[in-house]
Scaffold this active site. Structure first.
Site, short mmCIF file in Angstrom:
data_model
loop_
_atom_site.label_atom_id
_atom_site.label_comp_id
_atom_site.label_asym_id
_atom_site.label_seq_id
_atom_site.Cartn_x
_atom_site.Cartn_y
_atom_site.Cartn_z
N ASP A 66 89.99 61.93 34.56
CA ASP A 66 88.87 62.83 34.82
C ASP A 66 87.65 62.04 35.08
O ASP A 66 87.26 61.06 33.95
CB ASP A 66 88.77 63.65 33.42
CG ASP A 66 87.52 64.72 33.80
OD1 ASP A 66 86.87 64.43 34.53
OD2 ASP A 66 87.55 65.68 33.25
N TYR B 98 87.36 66.36 27.27
CA TYR B 98 86.44 67.57 27.36
C TYR B 98 87.06 68.76 26.76
O TYR B 98 88.23 69.04 26.92
CB TYR B 98 86.13 67.79 29.00
CG TYR B 98 85.49 69.32 29.17
CD1 TYR B 98 84.14 69.49 28.83
CD2 TYR B 98 86.28 70.34 29.79
CE1 TYR B 98 83.63 70.81 29.20
CE2 TYR B 98 85.84 71.31 30.40
CZ TYR B 98 84.48 71.70 29.85
OH TYR B 98 83.90 73.10 30.22
N ARG C 278 93.20 80.88 52.37
CA ARG C 278 93.61 80.37 51.13
C ARG C 278 94.41 79.16 51.08
O ARG C 278 94.61 78.15 50.05
CB ARG C 278 94.52 81.45 50.17
CG ARG C 278 95.13 80.96 48.92
CD ARG C 278 95.29 82.03 48.10
NE ARG C 278 95.82 83.35 48.65
CZ ARG C 278 97.19 83.42 49.14
NH1 ARG C 278 97.99 82.21 49.00
NH2 ARG C 278 97.69 84.50 49.78
N LYS D 223 79.24 68.94 38.13
CA LYS D 223 78.53 67.92 37.40
C LYS D 223 77.81 67.13 38.31
O LYS D 223 77.01 67.62 39.21
CB LYS D 223 79.17 67.31 36.23
CG LYS D 223 80.07 68.11 35.46
CD LYS D 223 79.27 68.91 34.78
CE LYS D 223 80.22 70.13 33.85
NZ LYS D 223 81.47 69.87 33.40
C1 LIG Z 1 82.70 70.23 32.73
C2 LIG Z 1 83.83 69.25 32.77
C3 LIG Z 1 84.94 69.82 33.01
C4 LIG Z 1 85.25 71.21 33.43
O1 LIG Z 1 84.71 71.46 34.87
P1 LIG Z 1 84.31 73.03 35.31
O2 LIG Z 1 83.67 72.63 36.51
O3 LIG Z 1 83.25 73.69 34.31
O4 LIG Z 1 85.59 73.66 35.51
C5 LIG Z 1 85.88 68.86 33.11
N1 LIG Z 1 86.04 67.62 32.48
C6 LIG Z 1 84.67 67.18 32.26
C7 LIG Z 1 84.63 65.61 31.71
C8 LIG Z 1 83.54 68.02 32.27
O5 LIG Z 1 82.50 67.57 31.85
#
Ligand SMILES: *Cc1c(COP(=O)(O)O)cnc(C)c1O
Length: 399
Positions: free
Chosen positions: A195, A117, A64, A220
């Site tokens: 992000d 998001y 961890r 993604k």
């Molecule tokens: C999918 C997404 C997230 C969340 O990520 P997870 O891996 O699903 O927890 C955050 N920001 C954006 C822009 C996303 O497309």
């Protein structure tokens, strides 16, 4: 916490300094070059590590706190985002986002794009309530109004504030003026967190502009095959790095070794995947913009898109997410049901093309149009993608 730096995979740091990003994705995080060694890092499955001294005396003690399983991917990501410190991988994008929000103190302020998001919006609202900080919603494309919000925070002498940026935004495809906003926030002592999921480090590297933290949903584009859920954070600030590291270690939102291995495997082809996906996306956006049944198309690569000039100035490409609107929720749903090659599913960034009506989620902001469909354009042949999408759109003409 653990001295992960001492176990750096040789070559990774220099890889980022020496090579272009297209090479870094392939080269970074490889094992040491000794005769007979593996070309790829192994899947490291140990939860515990040998030691008799203090927990932090050896490079690794317990899974961890840190494990060699994370290191190759974390070094590759740091190289791509131009971070001097290793990245920090988390169990999901939202786990990374929750950790990133942790420096905002009680009584502080989080300024957030209203079309972030939807999961980030929900998570931030819940954390703000529990942690006792204010949430201010802004239109991130309206630079002046974001600066007004930053001024209000500076004037109020808030204990500490953070500006959250998503650009392009999910799903409205608004483009923020990154250099202007990061500079304005810095001047007022406000932390910036970005992000970078949609753009990937191939298209923009916000740390170079002075951003404090960059967050990814690795799920993604970085992993790229819709087979893992994973997140990551990068920062150049030692204190923030320490803070994020201990958030991960103490709250336990850690990534599994196999998921991280898959993410590194996926990252190897990021550059070629993005090339093809972006070129497909650009052609699909052009054709949608000219389609008689489409009310509006948003893609920063379109010359008349409101975000085009900004994106062209600050990004190395326009990405592979395209959104378009038809005139009703009913039609949008029918299109998502009629496609045969496109996959009707949430998420994005995989090799396969996905289509989704975003307002099917009750938590999606009401300012997102009912008839909006988000496309994650994949790497299939453009003609197959267009034929299928066009047929699905035309099949709803009588609705
Ligand atoms: C999918 C997404 C997230 C969340 O990520 P997870 O891996 O699903 O927890 C955050 N920001 C954006 C822009 C996303 O497309």
């Amino acid at each position: 916490m653990t001295s992960r730096e001492s176990s750096s995979a040789p070559g990774s740091a220099s890889s980022a300094a020496e090579f272009a990003p297209e090479t870094v994705v392939v080269d970074a995080g490889r094992p040491e070059r000794v005769p007979g060694a593996s070309v790829n890092p192994p899947v490291e499955l140990s939860s515990t590590f040998i030691g008799t001294g203090g927990l932090h005396d050896a490079p690794y003690a317990y899974g961890r706190f840190g494990t060699p399983a994370w290191v190759p991917f974390e070094e590759a990501l740091a190289g791509l985002e131009h971070a001097a410190l290793p990245g920090l991988v988390f169990g999901s994008g939202l786990a990374a986002i929750a950790a990133t929000l942790s420096p905002v103190p009680r009584g502080g302020t989080l300024i957030m794009p209203r079309h972030s998001y939807q999961g980030s919006l929900e998570s931030a609202a819940e954390i703000a309530e529990r942690a006792g900080f204010d949430l201010v919603s802004v239109d991130i494309a309206e630079t002046d109004s974001v600066i007004t919000a930053l001024d209000a925070v500076a004037d109020a002498g808030a204990a500490s504030a953070m500006l959250w940026i998503e650009s392009p935004t999910n799903p409205m495809m608004e483009v923020a003026d990154l250099p202007a906003l990061i500079t304005a926030a810095k001047k007022r002592g406000v932390l910036t967190a970005i992000d970078n999921t949609f753009a990937t480090p191939l298209l923009q590297t916000p740390l170079d502009l002075g951003a404090d933290i960059v967050v990814h949903s690795v799920t993604k584009y970085l992993a790229g095959h819709s087979d893992v859920v994973l997140g990551a954070v990068v920062t150049n600030d030692e204190d923030l790095h320490q803070r994020l590291h201990s958030e991960r270690a103490l709250r336990g939102a850690i990534a599994g070794p196999f998921e991280v291995w898959l993410a590194l495997r996926g990252l190897r082809t990021l550059s070629v995947r993005m090339d093809r996906a972006q070129s497909n996306a650009a052609r699909i956006a052009e054709r949608l913009a000219a389609h008689p049944d489409v009310v509006e198309t948003r893609f920063p690569g379109l010359p008349d898109d409101p975000g085009h000039a900004r994106a062209a100035a600050q990004m190395n490409g326009f990405g592979a997410v395209v959104v378009f609107c038809v005139d009703s929720a009913q039609k949008a749903t029918a299109i998502a049901e009629a496609v045969r090659l496109w996959t009707p599913a949430t998420s994005l960034g995989g090799v396969e093309s996905l289509i989704e009506r975003r307002r099917r989620h009750a938590s999606e902001p009401e300012s997102v149009p009912e008839g909006l469909l988000r496309l994650s354009v994949g790497i299939e042949h453009i003609d197959d993608l267009w034929t299928d999408l066009d047929a699905a759109i035309r099949s709803t003409e009588t609705l």
